[in-house]
Design a protein around this motif. Sequence first.
Motif, mmCIF file in Angstrom:
data_model
loop_
_atom_site.group_PDB
_atom_site.id
_atom_site.type_symbol
_atom_site.label_atom_id
_atom_site.label_comp_id
_atom_site.label_asym_id
_atom_site.label_seq_id
_atom_site.Cartn_x
_atom_site.Cartn_y
_atom_site.Cartn_z
ATOM 1 N N LEU A 34 0.701 -1.042 0.085
ATOM 2 C CA LEU A 34 -0.174 -0.027 -0.377
ATOM 3 C C LEU A 34 0.722 1.226 0.051
ATOM 4 O O LEU A 34 2.202 0.802 1.125
ATOM 5 C CB LEU A 34 -1.229 -0.486 1.258
ATOM 6 C CG LEU A 34 -2.157 0.934 1.257
ATOM 7 C CD1 LEU A 34 -2.882 1.226 0.051
ATOM 8 C CD2 LEU A 34 -2.636 1.354 2.787
ATOM 9 N N ILE A 35 0.402 1.697 -0.823
ATOM 10 C CA ILE A 35 1.407 3.189 -1.016
ATOM 11 C C ILE A 35 0.907 4.441 -0.465
ATOM 12 O O ILE A 35 -0.882 4.837 -1.515
ATOM 13 C CB ILE A 35 1.824 3.676 -2.228
ATOM 14 C CG1 ILE A 35 2.725 2.636 -2.915
ATOM 15 C CG2 ILE A 35 2.544 4.813 -2.310
ATOM 16 C CD1 ILE A 35 3.094 2.196 -4.372
ATOM 17 N N GLU A 36 0.888 5.181 0.105
ATOM 18 C CA GLU A 36 -0.388 6.212 0.654
ATOM 19 C C GLU A 36 0.403 7.376 0.580
ATOM 20 O O GLU A 36 1.328 7.950 0.436
ATOM 21 C CB GLU A 36 0.102 6.647 1.839
ATOM 22 C CG GLU A 36 -0.648 5.162 2.920
ATOM 23 C CD GLU A 36 -2.139 5.000 3.169
ATOM 24 O OE1 GLU A 36 -2.641 5.759 2.786
ATOM 25 O OE2 GLU A 36 -2.479 4.802 3.778
ATOM 26 N N LEU A 37 -0.543 8.212 -0.184
ATOM 27 C CA LEU A 37 -0.042 9.727 -0.813
ATOM 28 C C LEU A 37 -1.357 10.014 -0.533
ATOM 29 O O LEU A 37 -1.779 10.088 -0.018
ATOM 30 C CB LEU A 37 -0.273 9.825 -2.306
ATOM 31 C CG LEU A 37 0.848 8.609 -2.852
ATOM 32 C CD1 LEU A 37 0.496 8.610 -4.418
ATOM 33 C CD2 LEU A 37 1.988 9.323 -2.854
ATOM 34 N N GLU A 38 -0.834 12.522 -0.267
ATOM 35 C CA GLU A 38 -1.931 12.927 0.397
ATOM 36 C C GLU A 38 -3.251 12.684 -0.156
ATOM 37 O O GLU A 38 -4.206 13.307 0.196
ATOM 38 C CB GLU A 38 -1.048 14.311 0.059
ATOM 39 C CG GLU A 38 -0.432 14.023 0.781
ATOM 40 C CD GLU A 38 -0.085 14.172 2.491
ATOM 41 O OE1 GLU A 38 -1.471 15.397 2.994
ATOM 42 O OE2 GLU A 38 0.231 13.638 3.068
ATOM 43 N N ALA A 39 -3.010 12.697 -1.686
ATOM 44 C CA ALA A 39 -4.630 12.513 -2.014
ATOM 45 C C ALA A 39 -5.402 11.956 -2.313
ATOM 46 O O ALA A 39 -6.151 11.183 -2.419
ATOM 47 C CB ALA A 39 -4.359 13.747 -3.404
#
Length: 191
Positions: free
Chosen positions: A11-16
């Motif tokens: 899982l890659i968490e980005l702001e958007a």
Amino acid sequence: MASEQHYLRYLIELEAFSMLFRPRAKDTEFIQFQRSDYTPATALSVFENIKDLSLNNDSDGLKTAALVFIYLMKNDQLQLMHNPRENDHQWFVRNEVTSQTFDFSTNKSAMNDRSHLEAAQVAAEDGMASAPTQRCFDLLERVESSSRRYPVDERITLENCDSSDFIAQKRGIDYLYQQGVFGKFDKFNND
């Protein structure tokens, strides 16, 4: 992130938004989606939505439903659990702080008061099997209707994801978006 949550390494968490990836033979498949902040009401709503859209109650189907629930909720206290004493291994999610369980085999969320759950264990890491499956992507796509699923011509694995051109590009665009380079937009719900 708890060490038991090895399945969240994909899982890659980005702001958007968030992205989940799964390596394939020659490329990588991504699914881009929104995770929800964990509240009891939101968790119950997501749980019920997954139950309504899950196709199978076999061991793989229960594991898939449990993982999709974890992927959709922003909470580092959720653990994938399994009971090896049950036929075909029963899979469910437990909040390690509140002991609340989300058992997709019973159609209910409850405090951990069911005796067969007492023998349950935190799911151990099993190498490549911890990568999301196609079945997981299929269910996630059904549950989160605004998700976007696409292949990338780069084979990305846990070992090389930090040096991936595609992921670096996504992080860069996300950063620029958060800085307002593309303009300021209000988030809205499509409810």
